[in-house]
Scaffold this active site. Structure first.
Site, short mmCIF file in Angstrom:
data_model
loop_
_atom_site.label_atom_id
_atom_site.label_comp_id
_atom_site.label_asym_id
_atom_site.label_seq_id
_atom_site.Cartn_x
_atom_site.Cartn_y
_atom_site.Cartn_z
N GLU B 315 0.86 -1.20 0.00
CA GLU B 315 0.00 0.00 0.00
C GLU B 315 0.89 1.24 0.00
OE1 GLU B 315 -3.62 -1.97 2.42
OE2 GLU B 315 -2.21 -0.96 3.74
N CYS B 411 -10.14 0.13 7.99
CA CYS B 411 -9.60 1.41 8.44
C CYS B 411 -10.27 2.60 7.76
CB CYS B 411 -8.09 1.47 8.18
SG CYS B 411 -7.63 1.00 6.50
#
Lengths: 648, 648
Positions: B315, B411
């Site tokens: 990521e 998240c």
């Protein structure tokens, strides 16, 4: 004799074909003089700086002649087998007692590693003797057996020596005792297909029908429910994940498969085996499936280079028209598998579309897999490379921009060696009194037509030049048909016999010009294939290639390299009307035709530091660009490369 | 007071800002009425068909009030904390006794789960009580602590209630007793940064210097050799792989870092914490590092949408100018992190370049993360989507083409909630007698300038319209400066005061028009930002965007969707000269401006079955195309989407 077999062409055995000069003789020489010795050193762990193979050591340990642990991939044995197969083809063409002695010693070693029941796989012998045949899905036991068989058949045909063939038969017999539809046998089949086509080779050379039956069984059983991989997973206390079915080509029984799915090498080997079994058993339903799969690959899932398998995940096919150029997989072995499949399809249906694809793969995605010095290899064959992205964006980590001296998973290098060493097999075929010329290769073939010896000699600088001279040398006057492939890419082909042009329009049959006449010794054909530079467009459904064009000349796909054209190749645009200049550069890349033209390059003046700007005035400045053959990229300084160039 | 602090702007507290109408009031309403209640249901596992969160249950189990096992990610607690933070911001603006009661109950539960020494993390309490603080690299203990602290500060500021703040302080005290440079303490720091900025918030609200010291310690120690992650890995009998250093931003001490590396969310949170510590300690060296990192991101590593992090692997950031549109990551949380970083940089250096990026992220990559109904989310925010490729080419498996109701790693959804619920904080700042307007949002702010109460009211339909009316309402005549941001994208801005145009060219300061005068109650400013449709080009080093253009109007980036334009968006070309027509469609996508124009579409006639063709005659047929705001894509039928359109 079944229908399919009756119409089938017969490839001419390797020993009867000599590749004498020109493009492919360089490869033949390279494979014999450099690649085969180099790979032998690697298999023996004697090349510094190269990932240890341990493949020969595994056999020594399995034979009880050395202490140690198994090392390498579970299918490490296959590297040795494929190397032996390459050696066999090389020996068939270029006898070499020293090399044959090495091969004999390896074969002795392999024989000593074989167990008394015929079992032979160094991983399981050394490491998990009690786990044999418990995980066909992953263990590659049948895959390795297939490569052993192929090597054995090739070595027998090259040398007449039977020792390895006996080893292979003993193992095949053992396998036959374990697997099959009969009660008490396991209804398994390989996770990685390969043994299917190998068993048909073994059947052809031994005449033992059980090998054909076993091959047919593996093919028939594949994809049938209940799925064997599920059964064996449960038996191991493991789980089978149905998501993986297409990876292994078990998502459907093979006759119901209509699109090429999963791991591309496995798929191509399976389809090749399906053709072989169909030919020998007369099974039209298998042929029909193969035709559908062929069409799916070649009209929807194949790179312009002949590469197949779009995704690094599973080294796999993805879906129709998904042909990304930079995240591509296009494994060298998969292009080789496509050559196998194409060659088989061509024998049952002498249509140039099969030969066109075979040629496309050979001149592009296959030989791009090897450096010009024969010692470095690509596993993945990208069509667009930005080296920094390969280094730093892990989505592209599988894409290398320099060829590697070896791999932990080293399937491609010996696969290249065995294909290129056997290229003579792919040039000609024969059926009754028809002699087919599929590939234009400077070569000589000696065969029999209606019991008469015939020699045919091609002289050509193909693919750099479209002129092919064919000398017909029958032992006496002979009536037969010479079928010359007029490649699909060729818009203008002229044929003359003994200096007299003949009109081929009336004698074309599925892309072959069929010249039937009473041939006299010394008859001379001249074939002129026009070799203009072509601008190729991809089907508009290939989103990645929209607005782009690829350059092709003859069968060769071209590319731009940073070395010749500077960085940021994506800001080069090719005007609609541009004149291409073709030059043979004998000192460049072992001698290649390059293509130059005037293109344009986007010019932003001094852009400055901004990342995004509004109302930018883009101007175009003329720039001379140079294309080189795709297969020869990455043989100089590392840099960007691009096949599909933006079109203005 | 240190230098940096002296020049620093102060954001105006949330309670003093009311977002009354227009674009953002819809979001404020949505968050309060839909998103917060929806997420509460999800956290309690009461939404059918949604991945189970188990987050509230984990607290119950940790508090000993329920039997069961921990479930979810190791950082599952943070979902609850972020949700509580969102609730706090919402309560600050819209009091809601019922919601406050739920929040109080959650806080009671959290307090009961806290251990007597202050420790609080349900994963370790339930599952590995003897492994606390043994794996800072992966365990997210400090990350969760950070989110607890942020929630506690927000809840205290919103309600004046101290219970959660006490919990947070006890945990922070415990952490302070474990970590630090003092002998006997562990020299650790978090694997996922977050606690740094949180501790500064805690310091600011409590005045306890040890929290600031601890934050500064975490930042100072990060990347110092010997690397703590290596030390703790060894202590666990595990290995530290140096290749992962940049993923965690420990490849160098933070002051020596000059490019944004690794996991983009972690990076953005770290940089935000660095600014906070710099401000409070007067550390210029940290500011200099932040400026370099900022420049690197915004001039080389940021999508036009404000998305950051180019690669799904880790990521993460990759390298300069690597901004692939289809294999992109651009996590919603990373864009949120960029807003945090931008907002902090803006306070220490009131330059519109920070506000421009903050606005870019907000209107594009942040709100693209949530569906217009507030209940579905994107983790990844692509700039080009071919749905079939997301389904079938696993290289793009991380790219979804429909927003998801929740995630296993969830998240982003509560992060969106807390940012959007606190949007009021980002609009204005104050310094001495200067009132800054950073964002044009229909809103009202009540503040004090030189001890005098001043109310300022913005009325605007921004971003659909560039007209902003600002009413100045001081309690009495007052001399102060109103600093109005003139966005970088705006080529023509006009300002008039009480109907009289003023020349702003002489009062511009770093992109802000600074209008200093004696303001009277009822003074009225009209700001006209010209909102032409802009063709944006990317820096030519962004290879993916060469030959392409993106469409922007005001701060809003536009895209094409298949729904409006049919499939295969990549065969649309935008002529150099085209006239854009802007229409506000009130019933489309909750009311948006769309942009239409005449473009061209490649036409190949009937292409047929071939995959590749030579000398294709491409014609172009005119086609009317329709762009919609990027943030609103994927709110109708699933299909292709594209931001960077080919330019002719």
């Amino acid at each position: 004799m079944n229908n399919i077999k009756r119409v089938q062409l017969q490839p001419i055995p390797l020993k009867q074909v000599k590749i004498s000069g020109g493009f492919w003789s360089k490869y033949a020489k390279l494979i014999k003089e450099v690649t085969i010795p180099y790979q032998w050193e690697v298999l023996n762990d004697r090349v510094p700086g190269v990932p240890l193979s341990h493949a020969i050591k595994n056999f020594r340990i399995a034979a009880g002649e050395m202490e140690g642990e198994f090392a390498g991939m579970v299918f490490q044995d296959s590297d040795v087998y494929k190397w032996l197969e390459a050696v066999s083809y090389s020996l068939a063409v270029y006898p070499d007692p020293e090399l044959e002695k090495i091969a004999d010693e390896v074969i002795d070693l392999i024989a000593r590693a074989q167990q008394s029941d015929g079992y032979l796989n160094t991983y399981f012998i050394i490491k998990e003797p009690d786990k044999k045949w418990t995980n066909l899905r992953d263990s590659h036991e049948l895959y390795c057996a297939g490569h052993l068989i192929e090597a054995a058949v090739a070595y027998y045909e090259a040398t007449g020596k039977k020792k390895l063939l006996d080893v292979a038969c003993r193992f095949a017999d053992h396998i036959d005792s374990i697997f099959g539809p009969e009660p008490g046998k396991k209804r398994g089949y390989p996770g990685h297909e390969e043994i299917e086509l190998a068993l048909v080779k073994l059947y052809r050379v031994t005449g033992e029908e059980k090998y054909l039956r076993l091959s047919k069984y593996f093919i028939d059983e594949r994809g049938e429910k209940p799925l064997y991989f599920e059964i064996e997973a449960k038996a191991r206390g493991d789980e089978w994940d149905e998501q993986w079915a297409s990876y292994f080509q078990v998502h459907l029984p093979v006759r119901e498969q209509t699109s090429a799915e999963g791991h591309a090498v496995r798929a191509a080997y399976l389809y090749s085996g399906m053709v072989d079994v169909a030919v020998e058993t007369g099974d039209e339903s298998l042929i029909q499936a193969c035709k559908k799969l062929w069409d799916n690959i070649t009209t929807k899932r194949m790179y312009i280079t002949g590469g197949i398998g779009s995704s690094s995940f599973g080294e796999a096919f993805t879906f129709d028209f998904d042909l990304p150029n930079d995240t591509v997989y296009a494994e060298t072995c998969a292009a080789i598998g496509l050559v196998f499949f194409a060659h088989r399809m061509l024998q049952i249906d002498p249509d140039r579309r099969y030969a066109d694809v075979m040629e496309r793969a050979l001149y592009n995605s296959v030989i791009s897999g090897m450096s010009l010095d024969g010692k470095k290899y690509f596993y993945v064959n990208p069509l667009e490379v930005w080296p920094e992205a390969c280094e730093k964006n892990k989505v592209k980590a599988h894409v290398k921009y320099t060829r590697q001296p070896w791999f932990k998973c080293a399937c491609c290098p010996p696969n290249l060696a065995r294909l290129l060493a056997s290229l003579g097999k792919y040039i000609y075929s024969i059926r009754d009194n028809e002699l087919y010329v599929h590939l234009y290769v400077d070569s000589e073939v000696q065969t029999k037509i209606s019991e008469n010896e015939v020699k045919v000699r091609q002289e050509t600088e193909y693919p750099w030049d479209g002129r092919i001279v064919i000398n017909i040398l029958p032992e006496r006057e002979l009536d037969f048909t010479l079928a010359l492939r007029i490649p699909g890419w060729c818009k203008d082909a002229k044929v003359s016999v003994n200096g007299e042009e003949i009109d081929i329009s009336g004698i074309m049959d599925k892309g072959y010009a069929k010249i039937k006449r009473l041939w006299k010794p010394g008859d001379r054909i001249e074939l002129l294939l026009s070799m203009t530079v072509m601008r190729v467009k991809a089907n508009p459904n290939v989103r990645e290639d929209e607005g782009r064009v690829a350059i092709q000349r003859g069968p060769v796909i071209y590319c731009l390299e940073e070395m010749d054209n500077g960085p940021n190749l994506n800001n080069i645009v090719l005007p609609k009307e541009c004149k291409f200049e073709v030059k043979y550069e004998k000192d460049l890349l072992n001698g290649v035709c390059v293509i130059e033209t005037e293109a344009e390059r986007e010019d932003y003046g001094s852009w400055g530091e901004e990342l995004y700007k509004v109302d930018v005035n883009v101007s175009y400045k003329p720039v001379r660009i140079k294309f080189i053959p795709y297969f020869a990229w990455a043989n100089r300084a590392p840099g960007e490369m691009m096949v599909w160039v933006r079109e203005k």
